[in-house]
Design a protein around this motif. Structure first.
Motif, mmCIF file in Angstrom:
data_model
loop_
_atom_site.group_PDB
_atom_site.id
_atom_site.type_symbol
_atom_site.label_atom_id
_atom_site.label_comp_id
_atom_site.label_asym_id
_atom_site.label_seq_id
_atom_site.Cartn_x
_atom_site.Cartn_y
_atom_site.Cartn_z
ATOM 1 N N SER A 307 46.857 13.436 -38.347
ATOM 2 C CA SER A 307 45.440 13.773 -38.499
ATOM 3 C C SER A 307 45.069 14.853 -37.501
ATOM 4 N N VAL A 308 44.216 15.787 -37.897
ATOM 5 C CA VAL A 308 43.802 16.898 -37.046
ATOM 6 C C VAL A 308 42.287 16.877 -36.938
ATOM 7 N N THR A 309 41.802 16.873 -35.722
ATOM 8 C CA THR A 309 40.362 16.924 -35.465
ATOM 9 C C THR A 309 40.056 18.209 -34.715
ATOM 10 N N VAL A 310 39.187 19.054 -35.309
ATOM 11 C CA VAL A 310 38.855 20.338 -34.708
ATOM 12 C C VAL A 310 37.359 20.384 -34.448
ATOM 13 N N SER A 311 36.970 20.393 -33.214
ATOM 14 C CA SER A 311 35.569 20.527 -32.821
ATOM 15 C C SER A 311 34.656 19.588 -33.601
ATOM 16 N N GLY A 312 35.087 18.359 -33.772
ATOM 17 C CA GLY A 312 34.266 17.358 -34.430
ATOM 18 C C GLY A 312 34.499 17.230 -35.914
ATOM 19 N N ALA A 313 35.185 18.179 -36.560
ATOM 20 C CA ALA A 313 35.474 18.064 -37.990
ATOM 21 C C ALA A 313 36.847 17.456 -38.177
ATOM 22 N N ARG A 314 36.999 16.432 -38.992
ATOM 23 C CA ARG A 314 38.262 15.725 -39.146
ATOM 24 C C ARG A 314 38.984 16.229 -40.391
ATOM 25 N N VAL A 357 49.704 9.554 -35.661
ATOM 26 C CA VAL A 357 49.772 10.680 -34.734
ATOM 27 C C VAL A 357 48.491 11.483 -34.890
ATOM 28 N N GLU A 358 47.804 11.698 -33.785
ATOM 29 C CA GLU A 358 46.504 12.357 -33.805
ATOM 30 C C GLU A 358 46.574 13.664 -33.014
ATOM 31 N N VAL A 359 46.048 14.731 -33.631
ATOM 32 C CA VAL A 359 45.984 16.043 -32.983
ATOM 33 C C VAL A 359 44.512 16.420 -32.857
ATOM 34 N N THR A 360 44.089 16.712 -31.641
ATOM 35 C CA THR A 360 42.685 17.039 -31.380
ATOM 36 C C THR A 360 42.607 18.428 -30.753
ATOM 37 N N VAL A 361 41.719 19.259 -31.303
ATOM 38 C CA VAL A 361 41.475 20.604 -30.775
ATOM 39 C C VAL A 361 40.039 20.653 -30.272
ATOM 40 N N GLU A 362 39.879 20.930 -29.003
ATOM 41 C CA GLU A 362 38.547 21.022 -28.413
ATOM 42 C C GLU A 362 38.535 22.167 -27.417
ATOM 43 N N GLY A 363 37.732 23.183 -27.732
ATOM 44 C CA GLY A 363 37.706 24.352 -26.869
ATOM 45 C C GLY A 363 39.050 25.047 -26.885
ATOM 46 N N THR A 365 41.801 23.530 -25.668
ATOM 47 C CA THR A 365 42.727 22.445 -25.382
ATOM 48 C C THR A 365 43.188 21.790 -26.671
ATOM 49 N N VAL A 366 44.500 21.522 -26.731
ATOM 50 C CA VAL A 366 45.102 20.819 -27.867
ATOM 51 C C VAL A 366 45.761 19.554 -27.328
ATOM 52 N N VAL A 367 45.408 18.403 -27.915
ATOM 53 C CA VAL A 367 45.942 17.112 -27.481
ATOM 54 C C VAL A 367 46.685 16.481 -28.646
ATOM 55 N N VAL A 368 47.939 16.077 -28.402
ATOM 56 C CA VAL A 368 48.761 15.395 -29.405
ATOM 57 C C VAL A 368 49.059 14.003 -28.873
ATOM 58 N N ARG A 369 48.667 12.981 -29.670
ATOM 59 C CA ARG A 369 48.854 11.601 -29.220
ATOM 60 C C ARG A 369 49.508 10.772 -30.313
ATOM 61 N N ASP A 370 50.447 9.905 -29.879
ATOM 62 C CA ASP A 370 51.002 8.926 -30.800
ATOM 63 C C ASP A 370 50.663 7.530 -30.281
ATOM 64 N N HIS A 371 51.133 6.502 -30.970
ATOM 65 C CA HIS A 371 50.857 5.119 -30.581
ATOM 66 C C HIS A 371 52.151 4.336 -30.434
ATOM 67 N N GLY A 372 53.155 5.014 -29.893
ATOM 68 C CA GLY A 372 54.442 4.370 -29.661
ATOM 69 C C GLY A 372 54.564 3.809 -28.265
ATOM 70 N N PRO A 373 55.810 3.714 -27.753
ATOM 71 C CA PRO A 373 56.042 3.134 -26.416
ATOM 72 C C PRO A 373 55.614 4.044 -25.274
ATOM 73 N N GLY A 374 55.283 5.291 -25.553
ATOM 74 C CA GLY A 374 54.884 6.207 -24.488
ATOM 75 C C GLY A 374 56.077 6.899 -23.850
ATOM 76 N N PHE A 375 55.783 7.837 -22.968
ATOM 77 C CA PHE A 375 56.842 8.562 -22.268
ATOM 78 C C PHE A 375 57.476 7.651 -21.225
ATOM 79 N N PRO A 376 58.804 7.729 -21.030
ATOM 80 C CA PRO A 376 59.449 6.919 -19.993
ATOM 81 C C PRO A 376 59.045 7.403 -18.605
ATOM 82 N N PRO A 377 59.110 6.526 -17.621
ATOM 83 C CA PRO A 377 58.667 6.913 -16.258
ATOM 84 C C PRO A 377 59.418 8.100 -15.678
#
Length: 435
Positions: A307-314, A357-363, A365-377
């Motif tokens: 999913s891509v969210t750009v300045s409030g529009a999904r 997997v969510e992609v957000t564009v604001e200003g 800045t681009v943010v890519v997020r998933d919902h898995g185990p996360g990055f290892p330490p």
């Protein structure tokens, strides 16, 4: 969100006391110890000398007073027979010898004194005594102590600034070496401290760091040349393999071979890209582009659902190509490299994380997020490493995607950060620089 790892080299800068002030404090402590030791020694020696001279005066004075009394029967100035204040230790001896004793009492404005005494005519005869007052000498001793204290303070006031100045010179030289080491650690293999003045241990450290940088640079250049040569030599036979797969009869075997050859070609292309990034041969071709549109195109090229969210529009995967009415800031950047970064982040999120997997564009800045185990330490601590995917639960892969994304971000002058969300999942944040 928890503190994240910033993929940019920074030397640790904990709260610390400057070396200059540490050396100045050490110099001040040393000066105080020396002044105290010298002051105590001088005080004790002077006090002992004052008492010794007083005893000698009392001893000689009693001798003269007894001689005068025996010859004339009169008492010399300061002499007395069996005086009331005579210490008891001088009344006890019955012999005809001269004795002295220290009297620390202060009576009638008479300070500590030394008594000298002798019997005038043998046992049982009166004791002739003479008192030597040390008040004036002890007053001079106190003045001497005060003078030494003032001199010590003056010396301390002069020593501390000199020590701070000298320590500042040393600190600046050490800081140069530290900055050079930091630049080398950040990847600037051409950083050198150069010749330093002094010919001391600091100069030796600087020369060692430069020598280390030379050796490290040679090894890394050799490794990069080897990687580039291997990838370049593999490119032609891999291309031939891909063409040869077209001659295979259609079926499961053909699909399997074609997939493996494509994976091999992708690996070779990634290695070539990394070798160019390491060699600094990549330069951006900038253009003014709408950030949201470039991100949507990059996500669409991956073929993964996001999913891509750009300045409030999904905008979901089912309607990536349209997204009417969605607006985003126009940025000056290299769109091809930006697509490469976003695509690698999305692919990494699907391979090693979980949906959605969510992609957000604001200003900017681009943010890519998933919902898995996360990055290892270790990845958050040290950054991405080639051919290392981290924890086993993050899936398989050759571990070059994040490395390439980081390299391309550096080419663009952008900042790529990796973090884990508090509620789970990996978060990659790309912040483009101002135009």
């Amino acid at each position: 969100m928890r503190p994240y790892h910033r993929l940019r080299h920074r030397l640790p800068r904990p709260d610390r006391v400057s070396l200059r002030w540490k050396i100045a404090a050490l110099a001040a402590a040393t000066a105080c110890l020396v002044a105290a030791a010298v002051g105590v020694l001088v005080h004790l020696w002077t006090a002992s000398d004052i008492r010794s001279r007083a005893q000698m005066r009392a001893f000689n004075g009693v001798y003269s007073a007894v001689d005068t009394y025996r010859r004339t029967g009169t008492l010399a100035d300061g002499a007395a027979l069996d005086p009331a204040g005579l210490p008891g230790v001088l009344r006890e001896p019955a012999d005809d010898e001269r004795h002295t004793a220290y009297d620390g009492r202060i009576e009638d404005n008479v300070g500590p004194s030394v008594w000298g005494a002798q019997r005038v005519a043998g046992p049982g005869s009166p004791v002739l005594a003479l008192q030597i007052n040390m008040s004036s000498e002890l007053h001079d001793l106190r003045r001497l102590d005060m003078s030494m204290a003032v001199a010590s303070l003056v010396s301390l006031a002069a020593a501390v600034p000199l020590a701070a100045y000298g320590a500042g010179l040393l600190g600046r030289r050490l800081r140069r070496v530290s900055e050079t080491a930091g630049r080398i650690s950040a990847g600037d293999l051409d950083a050198r401290t150069g010749p330093t003045k002094g010919g001391d241990e600091v100069a030796e450290i600087a020369a060692t760091v430069d020598l280390m940088a030379d050796s490290l640079g040679r090894r890394l250049r050799t490794e990069r040349r080897f990687t580039a040569d291997v990838a370049h030599e593999l490119r032609t036979p891999v291309g031939g393999l891909l063409a040869a797969t077209d001659l295979l009869p259609a079926g499961e075997t053909e699909d399997l071979v074609r997939g493996r050859v494509r994976d091999l070609r992708g690996l070779v292309e990634d290695l070539l890209e990394i070798s160019r990034l390491d060699a600094g041969a990549e330069h951006p071709v900038r253009a003014h582009v709408p950030l949201g549109a470039v991100v949507r195109e990059a996500v669409a090229r991956t073929g993964f659902d996001a999913s891509v969210t750009v300045s409030g529009a999904r905008d979901t995967a089912a309607a990536r190509s349209a997204a009417p009415g969605a607006t985003a800031e126009t940025v000056e950047t290299d769109p091809r490299r930006l697509e490469r970064i976003v695509g690698n982040l999305v692919v990494n999120a699907h391979r090693h994380g979980d949906a959605p997997v969510e992609v957000t564009v604001e200003g900017r800045t681009v943010v890519v997020r998933d919902h898995g185990p996360g990055f290892p330490p270790d990845l958050l601590l040290e950054g991405p490493r080639r051919f290392h995917t981290g924890a086993a639960e993050r899936g398989s892969g050759h571990g070059l995607g994040l490395t390439i994304a980081l390299g391309q971000a550096r080419v663009l002058g952008a900042e790529l950060r990796l973090a884990n969300a508090p509620d789970g999942g990996a978060v990659a944040t790309l912040r483009l620089p101002p135009s």
